[in-house]
Design a protein around this motif. Structure first.
Motif, short mmCIF file in Angstrom:
data_model
loop_
_atom_site.label_atom_id
_atom_site.label_comp_id
_atom_site.label_asym_id
_atom_site.label_seq_id
_atom_site.Cartn_x
_atom_site.Cartn_y
_atom_site.Cartn_z
N PHE A 35 35.41 49.22 43.62
CA PHE A 35 35.45 49.89 42.47
C PHE A 35 34.85 48.91 41.38
CE2 PHE A 35 38.02 53.44 39.84
CZ PHE A 35 37.10 53.21 38.73
N SER A 37 32.58 48.37 37.89
CA SER A 37 32.43 48.94 36.58
C SER A 37 31.11 48.02 35.84
CB SER A 37 33.33 48.64 35.66
OG SER A 37 34.50 49.71 35.92
N TRP A 181 41.14 57.15 43.95
CA TRP A 181 40.53 55.99 44.83
C TRP A 181 41.40 55.31 45.67
CZ3 TRP A 181 41.10 50.34 43.27
CH2 TRP A 181 40.01 49.71 43.96
N THR A 187 34.03 54.41 47.37
CA THR A 187 33.27 53.51 46.66
C THR A 187 33.00 53.90 45.28
OG1 THR A 187 32.39 52.66 48.77
CG2 THR A 187 31.64 51.64 46.73
N ILE A 188 33.25 53.36 44.19
CA ILE A 188 33.09 53.85 42.95
C ILE A 188 32.16 52.78 42.09
CG2 ILE A 188 33.99 54.88 40.76
CD1 ILE A 188 36.39 55.77 42.25
N SER A 202 38.81 48.78 37.10
CA SER A 202 37.83 48.20 38.32
C SER A 202 38.34 46.83 38.86
CB SER A 202 36.54 48.07 37.84
OG SER A 202 36.53 47.55 36.59
#
Lengths: 280, 238
Positions: A35, A37, A181, A187-188, A202
């Motif tokens: 994750f 950001s 998640w 996957t972000i 994140s």
């Protein structure tokens, strides 16, 4: 690496036909299931980068690969959740969620079952037959997330998805997004200007410098096994990001308001315990 | 109230009955016309014509609108012409139509179609153009392209504007139809008006006018208003 961004540059033309560089030599690598950001001041090109990954825009130089495939055009393996939900008002919630599945030529019954599963996960089972205008802002964004997740994408791209929501709704959705998640291991790639949001969600934060947009620093967020972090840790990370960003924010403000303007961030987010060793 | 005034003035006025018939006379003619099939037949003929012309206009308008929206070159050339053509009342085409197709059904159909086509084109173009970028981006990321993209995003998203286009286009072609029939004959309500005039039967003329008004109102209030309301309800716009 799962997502590789390699030497991306991008320029736009302004009204005077001058070329303005918005992204300068961006290299990012993201592991599967993580994750990540991106935070940065407005106009730093973070959304542009997300559109490049989505394939909605083309880079001047460099290439992006997701799961080994080079990105050339938009596709359902890289879905985007936009700031405004962007649900189709002429379709019901269920039809919105199955939109992409039908495009994949999935049989109707299977698509419906799958969509209902995902809608249950985002707690909207009661609203499957509603139209988007009957939902609140937070519910719309949930549908948008469901619509994206149902595609089982390689990567979920989120472009300031919660910034138009009120504080309470945002907090609830943060918690839900983290649950999703962990459950789906998707996957972000998350773009935001909200530092606290980035820190809370994140594992890795990429701080962007502005004009031209480039990576200023990458920070790993310490995570706990149970997913709950002590306030002191998040606070410390927040302050670190903020101090990195300070210079950038000042740069933007000076450009907008003149050179004598100065912005100090030292007094923001100071907790009661003061500095009594709280971030040792 | 109006009916009362009409009845009284007509009876008291010095104009002869055939020039200024009373309400009762008109209603009688209307009833007889409907019973004998004279008026009903004319209604059928007029409606048949306008439906065909209107359908063609919708299809042509949507296609032209698509090309103007999609291609810059077409927009710069055809787009401009369409705006100019839209300002020509469609009955003005009638002399040309008579020379091209003769004084027949086809000429009337031609001006009915032309009356609606340009409005439809202009509305379709602006409808397509106003489809929010967001919807287009969403659809593209889900892999929608080509005809699927048109059918599932561009068309439904421009429905509100297309409906208001339909409404105006209908009004234009309805006027064109009456004018065309009045001049061109070939049956229909317009010709019935012309017949009433030449026979000196103003009661027939007024009956037909009433019918025209009724059909116009029904289509506008029932068909288009309902369409519009349905869309507004579904989309949640006030």
């Amino acid at each position: 690496m799962y997502l590789t961004i390699d030497g991306i540059e991008k320029s736009f033309k302004n009204e005077k036909k001058e070329s303005i560089k918005v992204l300068d030599k961006i290299n990012i690598e993201v592991e599967k299931g993580s994750f990540v950001s991106i935070v940065g001041p407005s106009g730093c090109g973070k959304s542009t980068l997300l559109y490049l990954i989505a394939g909605l825009d083309k880079a001047d130089t460099g290439e992006i690969r997701v799961a080994g495939k080079k990105v050339v055009k938009p596709g359902p393996e890289r879905v985007v959740v936009f700031q405004e939900a962007g649900l189709f008002p002429w379709l019901t919630v269920l039809e919105n969620v199955t939109y992409g599945l039908k495009l994949k030529k999935m049989p109707k019954e299977e698509a419906k079952a799958k969509a209902l599963d995902i809608l249950k996960m985002v707690h909207l089972s009661r609203y499957v037959d509603s139209y988007p205008h009957q939902l609140s802002g937070g519910m719309k964004q949930r549908v948008a997330i469901a619509r994206a997740l149902v595609m089982e994408p390689d990567i979920l791209l989120m472009d300031e998805p919660f910034s138009a929501l009120d504080e309470q709704t945002r907090m609830v959705l943060h918690k839900e997004l983290l649950e999703i998640w962990r459950k789906t291991k998707v996957t972000i790639f998350f773009v935001t200007h909200n530092i606290r949001e980035a820190v809370q969600l994140s594992e890795k934060i990429i701080v962007f410098a502005t004009r031209p947009g480039k990576i200023k620093e990458t920070i790993s967020v310490p995570s706990m096994k149970d997913g709950v972090m002590p306030d002191s840790v998040t606070l410390h990370t927040e302050q670190r990001v903020l101090s990195i960003l300070q210079e950038e924010i000042e740069k933007v403000l000076k450009e907008e308001m003149g050179n004598d303007y100065s912005f100090k961030t030292n007094h923001i987010h100071r907790d009661d315990s003061g500095d009594m060793g709280s971030h040792i | 109230m109006i009916a009362g005034i009409w009845e009284v003035t007509s009876r008291l006025s010095s104009l002869p009955d055939f020039m200024f018939p009373s309400l009762t006379q008109v209603l009688e003619t209307l009833f007889k016309g409907l019973m004998s099939g004279q008026i009903t037949e004319a209604i059928g003929k007029s409606l048949g014509r306008i439906l065909i012309g209107f359908m063609i206009a919708i299809i042509v308008g949507l296609i032209l609108g698509y090309f103007i929206w999609r291609f810059k070159l077409v927009e710069d050339t055809l787009g401009f012409v369409v705006t100019a053509l839209q300002s020509i009342p469609s009955i003005v085409w009638f002399p040309l139509a008579i020379i091209w197709f003769g004084l027949n059904d086809f000429s009337i159909l031609f001006i009915v179609t032309i009356g609606a086509t340009w409005t439809m084109t202009v509305n379709a173009t602006s409808g397509f153009r106003n489809v929010p970028q967001l919807y287009q981006r969403v659809a593209k990321t889900y892999g929608s392209t080509g005809f699927h993209f048109l059918r599932t995003v561009i068309l439904p998203a421009s429905v509100p504007q297309i409906i208001s286009g339909l409404r105006i286009a209908w009004a234009f072609s309805w006027r064109a139809l009456m004018a065309g029939e009045l001049l061109g004959g070939g049956g229909g309500l317009g010709q019935l008006l012309e017949m009433g005039r030449s026979l000196g039967q103003m009661d027939l003329v007024i009956s037909v006018m009433i019918i025209i008004a009724i059909i116009g109102t029904i289509v506008d209030n029932v068909v288009f208003s309902r369409l519009e309301r349905n869309v507004q309800l579904k989309w949640g716009v006030k």
